[in-house]
Design a protein around this motif. Sequence first.
Motif, PDB file in Angstrom:
ATOM      1  N   ALA A 108      78.782 -14.849  44.336  1.00  0.00           N
ATOM      2  CA  ALA A 108      77.092 -15.464  43.501  1.00  0.00           C
ATOM      3  C   ALA A 108      77.503 -17.062  44.390  1.00  0.00           C
ATOM      4  O   ALA A 108      76.612 -17.455  44.670  1.00  0.00           O
ATOM      5  N   ASN A 109      78.964 -17.564  43.695  1.00  0.00           N
ATOM      6  CA  ASN A 109      78.916 -19.019  44.036  1.00  0.00           C
ATOM      7  C   ASN A 109      78.783 -19.212  45.503  1.00  0.00           C
ATOM      8  O   ASN A 109      78.299 -20.056  45.933  1.00  0.00           O
ATOM      9  N   ARG A 110      79.423 -18.775  46.482  1.00  0.00           N
ATOM     10  CA  ARG A 110      79.538 -18.478  47.873  1.00  0.00           C
ATOM     11  C   ARG A 110      78.489 -18.297  48.045  1.00  0.00           C
ATOM     12  O   ARG A 110      77.722 -19.690  49.522  1.00  0.00           O
ATOM     13  N   ARG A 111      77.653 -17.738  47.474  1.00  0.00           N
ATOM     14  CA  ARG A 111      76.220 -17.222  48.671  1.00  0.00           C
ATOM     15  C   ARG A 111      75.109 -18.366  48.306  1.00  0.00           C
ATOM     16  O   ARG A 111      74.323 -18.677  48.494  1.00  0.00           O
ATOM     17  N   TRP A 112      75.179 -19.345  46.673  1.00  0.00           N
ATOM     18  CA  TRP A 112      74.700 -20.184  46.428  1.00  0.00           C
ATOM     19  C   TRP A 112      75.043 -21.414  46.984  1.00  0.00           C
ATOM     20  O   TRP A 112      74.378 -22.662  47.520  1.00  0.00           O
ATOM     21  N   ARG A 113      76.378 -21.604  47.433  1.00  0.00           N
ATOM     22  CA  ARG A 113      77.015 -22.450  48.293  1.00  0.00           C
ATOM     23  C   ARG A 113      75.998 -22.380  50.191  1.00  0.00           C
ATOM     24  O   ARG A 113      75.536 -23.895  50.478  1.00  0.00           O
ATOM     25  N   ASP A 114      76.276 -21.518  50.732  1.00  0.00           N
ATOM     26  CA  ASP A 114      76.027 -21.126  52.021  1.00  0.00           C
ATOM     27  C   ASP A 114      74.430 -21.564  51.446  1.00  0.00           C
ATOM     28  O   ASP A 114      73.435 -21.598  52.517  1.00  0.00           O
ATOM     29  N   VAL A 115      73.098 -20.208  50.137  1.00  0.00           N
ATOM     30  CA  VAL A 115      71.769 -21.270  50.696  1.00  0.00           C
ATOM     31  C   VAL A 115      71.913 -22.418  50.981  1.00  0.00           C
ATOM     32  O   VAL A 115      70.922 -22.786  51.024  1.00  0.00           O
ATOM     33  N   THR A 116      72.119 -22.933  49.602  1.00  0.00           N
ATOM     34  CA  THR A 116      72.075 -24.923  49.696  1.00  0.00           C
ATOM     35  C   THR A 116      72.394 -25.442  50.490  1.00  0.00           C
ATOM     36  O   THR A 116      72.072 -25.835  51.317  1.00  0.00           O
ATOM     37  N   GLY A 117      73.049 -24.623  51.210  1.00  0.00           N
ATOM     38  CA  GLY A 117      74.045 -25.091  52.877  1.00  0.00           C
ATOM     39  C   GLY A 117      72.568 -25.494  54.088  1.00  0.00           C
ATOM     40  O   GLY A 117      72.075 -26.218  54.598  1.00  0.00           O
ATOM     41  N   TRP A 118      71.490 -23.896  54.436  1.00  0.00           N
ATOM     42  CA  TRP A 118      71.444 -23.962  54.864  1.00  0.00           C
ATOM     43  C   TRP A 118      69.417 -24.388  54.607  1.00  0.00           C
ATOM     44  O   TRP A 118      68.780 -25.175  55.159  1.00  0.00           O
ATOM     45  N   ALA A 119      69.012 -24.566  53.053  1.00  0.00           N
ATOM     46  CA  ALA A 119      68.197 -25.238  52.784  1.00  0.00           C
ATOM     47  C   ALA A 119      68.243 -27.099  53.126  1.00  0.00           C
ATOM     48  O   ALA A 119      67.180 -27.182  52.946  1.00  0.00           O
ATOM     49  N   TYR A 120      69.435 -27.576  52.937  1.00  0.00           N
ATOM     50  CA  TYR A 120      69.690 -28.527  52.894  1.00  0.00           C
ATOM     51  C   TYR A 120      69.489 -29.315  54.845  1.00  0.00           C
ATOM     52  O   TYR A 120      68.706 -30.340  55.002  1.00  0.00           O
ATOM     53  N   GLN A 121      70.031 -27.883  55.529  1.00  0.00           N
ATOM     54  CA  GLN A 121      69.408 -28.353  56.921  1.00  0.00           C
ATOM     55  C   GLN A 121      68.547 -28.416  56.920  1.00  0.00           C
ATOM     56  O   GLN A 121      67.396 -28.664  57.912  1.00  0.00           O
ATOM     57  N   ASP A 122      67.404 -27.095  56.557  1.00  0.00           N
ATOM     58  CA  ASP A 122      66.317 -26.600  57.075  1.00  0.00           C
ATOM     59  C   ASP A 122      65.063 -28.015  56.488  1.00  0.00           C
ATOM     60  O   ASP A 122      64.396 -28.545  56.740  1.00  0.00           O
ATOM     61  N   ILE A 123      65.222 -28.980  55.336  1.00  0.00           N
ATOM     62  CA  ILE A 123      64.834 -29.838  54.972  1.00  0.00           C
ATOM     63  C   ILE A 123      65.571 -31.462  54.999  1.00  0.00           C
ATOM     64  O   ILE A 123      64.448 -32.100  55.304  1.00  0.00           O
ATOM     65  N   ALA A 124      66.646 -31.499  55.970  1.00  0.00           N
ATOM     66  CA  ALA A 124      66.616 -32.231  56.580  1.00  0.00           C
ATOM     67  C   ALA A 124      65.794 -32.617  57.623  1.00  0.00           C
ATOM     68  O   ALA A 124      65.470 -33.639  58.148  1.00  0.00           O
ATOM     69  N   ALA A 125      65.632 -31.332  59.156  1.00  0.00           N
ATOM     70  CA  ALA A 125      64.919 -31.231  59.863  1.00  0.00           C
ATOM     71  C   ALA A 125      63.464 -31.222  59.897  1.00  0.00           C
ATOM     72  O   ALA A 125      63.034 -32.427  60.573  1.00  0.00           O
TER      73      ALA A 125
END
Length: 144
Positions: A110-127
């Motif tokens: 669950a914590n790995r999924r949170w970390r992964d999703v957060t990384g993708w979400a930050y990439q999306d918002i940065a773009a």
Amino acid sequence: MHFIIGGAFNGKREWVKNTYSVYENKHWVSAYDNHSLPINLIDFDQDVVILEGVEIWLKELTATMDADKCRVKWVNCIEEWLTWEQAELQRQLIVIGTDISKGIVPMEAANRRWRDVTGWAYQDIAAKSEKVDVIWYGLNQTIK
């Protein structure tokens, strides 16, 4: 949209307060104050909206849906926020997120999924952001 990212307790909130102090008409929405993830900002009549604690909202999403659905929901939020921001010339959206990608990869799925999703979400918002700043120890570095 202006995306602010940095480590925990590295001065992101204070930097945003100082940087945007000239705006009197602003609304602060914080996951740290148990505010829900705002999807539609139309109810806010302020010119500046600050969303803080993105990683907390993402953790809540990962607790109820898989990574792909979280990312779709997140991209939809970004689109809604941009629509709100672009509807009026004076509007400004500031989004603050804590970087949770450093350090040891969590053992719990669950914590790995949170970390992964957060990384993708930050990439999306940065773009999608016009400007991105990294805050470390109270100092900013503009990377976009």
